[in-house]
Design an enzyme around this catalytic site. Structure first.
Site, mmCIF file in Angstrom:
data_model
loop_
_atom_site.group_PDB
_atom_site.id
_atom_site.type_symbol
_atom_site.label_atom_id
_atom_site.label_comp_id
_atom_site.label_asym_id
_atom_site.label_seq_id
_atom_site.Cartn_x
_atom_site.Cartn_y
_atom_site.Cartn_z
ATOM 1 N N CYS A 83 0.837 -1.199 0.000
ATOM 2 C CA CYS A 83 0.000 0.000 0.000
ATOM 3 C C CYS A 83 0.883 1.266 0.000
ATOM 4 O O CYS A 83 1.657 1.458 -0.927
ATOM 5 C CB CYS A 83 -0.999 -0.015 1.151
ATOM 6 S SG CYS A 83 -2.357 1.177 0.905
ATOM 7 N N HIS A 192 -3.781 -4.658 -0.452
ATOM 8 C CA HIS A 192 -3.378 -5.268 0.815
ATOM 9 C C HIS A 192 -3.478 -6.793 0.703
ATOM 10 O O HIS A 192 -4.568 -7.346 0.852
ATOM 11 C CB HIS A 192 -4.289 -4.799 1.947
ATOM 12 C CG HIS A 192 -4.075 -3.388 2.357
ATOM 13 N ND1 HIS A 192 -3.125 -3.018 3.286
ATOM 14 C CD2 HIS A 192 -4.698 -2.247 1.974
ATOM 15 C CE1 HIS A 192 -3.166 -1.708 3.463
ATOM 16 N NE2 HIS A 192 -4.108 -1.215 2.667
ATOM 17 N N GLU A 194 -2.565 -8.867 2.902
ATOM 18 C CA GLU A 194 -2.949 -9.373 4.219
ATOM 19 C C GLU A 194 -4.435 -9.256 4.485
ATOM 20 O O GLU A 194 -4.954 -9.838 5.445
ATOM 21 C CB GLU A 194 -2.149 -8.653 5.312
ATOM 22 C CG GLU A 194 -2.624 -7.270 5.690
ATOM 23 C CD GLU A 194 -2.217 -6.164 4.731
ATOM 24 O OE1 GLU A 194 -2.456 -4.985 5.052
ATOM 25 O OE2 GLU A 194 -1.648 -6.476 3.659
#
Length: 212
Positions: A83, A192, A194
């Site tokens: 990001c 992202h 994650e």
């Protein structure tokens, strides 16, 4: 596969614990720290980032993160930006009329997306090059989770003779923007991983597989 040691750089910005959990899920030994030596010695370094470009650069410089990134890359040691952690790898960020110098690992400017709705928040597909390693094993219609209003809208680095061109993945929200880059030991995603479920886990596993 022997577990790899990964440091998530803590410089006051980013989803540190979600990144830690996601990397652990795919088999990494993860440390979250701002310690210079730990960041230098890890098999892989993850540079997260959320919020404003200028604030992230300020936090990064406060823990000498820009130096860590530069020195790891000069030694061919892997770095993954996520990001705003990707955005700060470029030369310049422009937000609200303020221009901030980035790490300068890649030429280019991070600027506001020209889109009817901002932020760009939610799931989106990407267009990865055929030679990709990060997106290996993922279908072309796989979606990743984005949260941002700024991005890199043009890719400026052209490799010279004897060098391999970086692999650039694109996405679109109002305009095309850089969604990921694979450039030797330096890789990054605007989205992202994650927060991207199984698709993000596959991408992180692919990145772990590149660590020496």
């Amino acid at each position: 596969m022997v577990n790899k040691n990964v440091t998530v750089l803590d410089y006051g910005s980013g989803n540190l614990r979600s990144a830690e959990r996601a990397l652990a899920r795919v088999g990494a030994n993860v440390t979250v720290t701002s310690d210079y030596e730990a960041a230098m010695e890890a098999d892989g370094l993850v540079v997260p980032g959320v919020g404003a470009f200028a604030a992230c650069m300020g936090g990064l410089r406060s823990v000498h993160g820009d130096r860590i990134v530069a020195r790891r890359l000069s030694a061919g040691r892997p770095v993954l930006g996520i990001c705003v952690g990707m955005q700060i790898l470029f030369e310049t960020g422009v937000e609200h009329g303020v221009t901030t110098e980035g790490c300068g690992e890649w030429p280019g400017t991070v600027e506001r997306l020209d889109a009817p709705v901002l932020p760009h928040m939610g799931w989106n597909t990407v267009k990865a090059p055929a030679e990709t390693v990060l997106f290996a094993g993922l279908d072309a219609d796989t979606r990743f989770y984005f949260v941002h209003s700024y991005g890199v809208r043009s890719w400026e680095l052209q490799a010279g003779p004897g060098f391999t061109d970086p692999l650039v993945t694109w996405a679109e929200h109002g305009v095309p923007f850089v969604a990921a880059v694979e450039n030797g030991p330096l890789m990054a995603t605007q989205f992202h991983p994650e927060k991207s479920g199984d698709a993000g886990a596959q991408l992180l596993a692919n990145w772990l597989g590149t660590l020496g």
